[in-house]
Design an enzyme around this catalytic site. Sequence first.
Site, PDB file in Angstrom:
ATOM      1  N   ASP A   7       0.857  -1.180   0.000  1.00  0.00           N
ATOM      2  CA  ASP A   7       0.000   0.000   0.000  1.00  0.00           C
ATOM      3  C   ASP A   7       0.891   1.227   0.000  1.00  0.00           C
ATOM      4  O   ASP A   7       2.036   1.183   0.478  1.00  0.00           O
ATOM      5  CB  ASP A   7      -0.922   0.013   1.224  1.00  0.00           C
ATOM      6  N   GLU A   9       0.783   5.748   0.480  1.00  0.00           N
ATOM      7  CA  GLU A   9       0.085   7.006   0.720  1.00  0.00           C
ATOM      8  C   GLU A   9       0.791   8.070  -0.110  1.00  0.00           C
ATOM      9  O   GLU A   9       2.008   7.988  -0.335  1.00  0.00           O
ATOM     10  CB  GLU A   9       0.096   7.380   2.204  1.00  0.00           C
ATOM     11  N   GLU A  52      -6.603  17.750   1.333  1.00  0.00           N
ATOM     12  CA  GLU A  52      -7.558  16.644   1.236  1.00  0.00           C
ATOM     13  C   GLU A  52      -6.876  15.305   1.495  1.00  0.00           C
ATOM     14  O   GLU A  52      -7.473  14.394   2.083  1.00  0.00           O
ATOM     15  CB  GLU A  52      -8.210  16.635  -0.147  1.00  0.00           C
ATOM     16  N   HIS A  57      -4.967  10.403   5.276  1.00  0.00           N
ATOM     17  CA  HIS A  57      -3.906   9.597   5.897  1.00  0.00           C
ATOM     18  C   HIS A  57      -3.234  10.251   7.106  1.00  0.00           C
ATOM     19  O   HIS A  57      -2.511   9.584   7.841  1.00  0.00           O
ATOM     20  CB  HIS A  57      -2.841   9.204   4.865  1.00  0.00           C
ATOM     21  N   HIS A 158      -5.816   6.180   7.321  1.00  0.00           N
ATOM     22  CA  HIS A 158      -5.071   5.261   6.468  1.00  0.00           C
ATOM     23  C   HIS A 158      -3.591   5.329   6.837  1.00  0.00           C
ATOM     24  O   HIS A 158      -3.055   6.377   7.184  1.00  0.00           O
ATOM     25  CB  HIS A 158      -5.230   5.656   4.992  1.00  0.00           C
ATOM     26  N   ASP A 163      -2.480  -0.696   6.565  1.00  0.00           N
ATOM     27  CA  ASP A 163      -3.385  -1.109   5.501  1.00  0.00           C
ATOM     28  C   ASP A 163      -2.876  -2.367   4.804  1.00  0.00           C
ATOM     29  O   ASP A 163      -3.670  -3.226   4.390  1.00  0.00           O
ATOM     30  CB  ASP A 163      -3.563   0.011   4.481  1.00  0.00           C
TER      31      ASP A 163
END
Length: 249
Positions: A7, A9, A52, A57, A158, A163
Amino acid sequence: MRQIVMDTETTGIDPREGHRIIEIGGIELINRRFTGRTYHQYINPERHIEAEAIEIHGITNERVANEPVFAQIADELWAFMRGAQLVIHNAPFDVGFFDHEFRLLEAARGGPVLGPVAEHCSVLDTLKMARQMHPGQRNSLDALCKRYDIDNGQRVLHGALLDSEILAEVYLAMTGGQTALSLAGSEENESRSDSGAGAHLQLDRATTPLVVAQPSDAEWQAHRERLAQIRQAAGQCRWDALDGDGAAS
């Protein structure tokens, strides 16, 4: 089979708009078992993080200001992921960012060095898999956790490594389950066995009667349908390597 559940970010949604990776998490599985080997890295994206994205996260510009840039961690990351099957939820998003970072690195180093991902790794998209298995239903990671009864109580925001851990459990549940979900390394597992916790129970074959229960026609049919789902989702099924008596062929 070596798999890396991954995963990322990022600073925003689209790498074509100059957005970059700020966190990477990966969990290694071999033959569907956790090896205890992980990869986790925060990255200075060399640009601002959109508000945003921070709401999703929780990673701020200040948090990654002193982290290494992607070029400094690229070789270690590539050594970890190269040649594996990457298991990613909404894979086009993460793979798109990886390839974007590798292209920037290629330009900075003056020639092809690493990537693209699809030429060196196979990719399994668990979001695509979930949509095929559960059409018309919500298939976000949170929704799948609820559907497969997987605890994601720690997931307020997140985070790439968290994750990845959750996705690994979801993937294993979707494709037939797993008997050993601990991420602990072999040293901890050995100490647990030595202490008796989780140790195997040894039975005396001479005195313990073996009861064989024959499945009904309905149970056999359910079994075949489940194997077909596993083949479709994972591309292979270990049961196919067994003979009619359930022994490895």
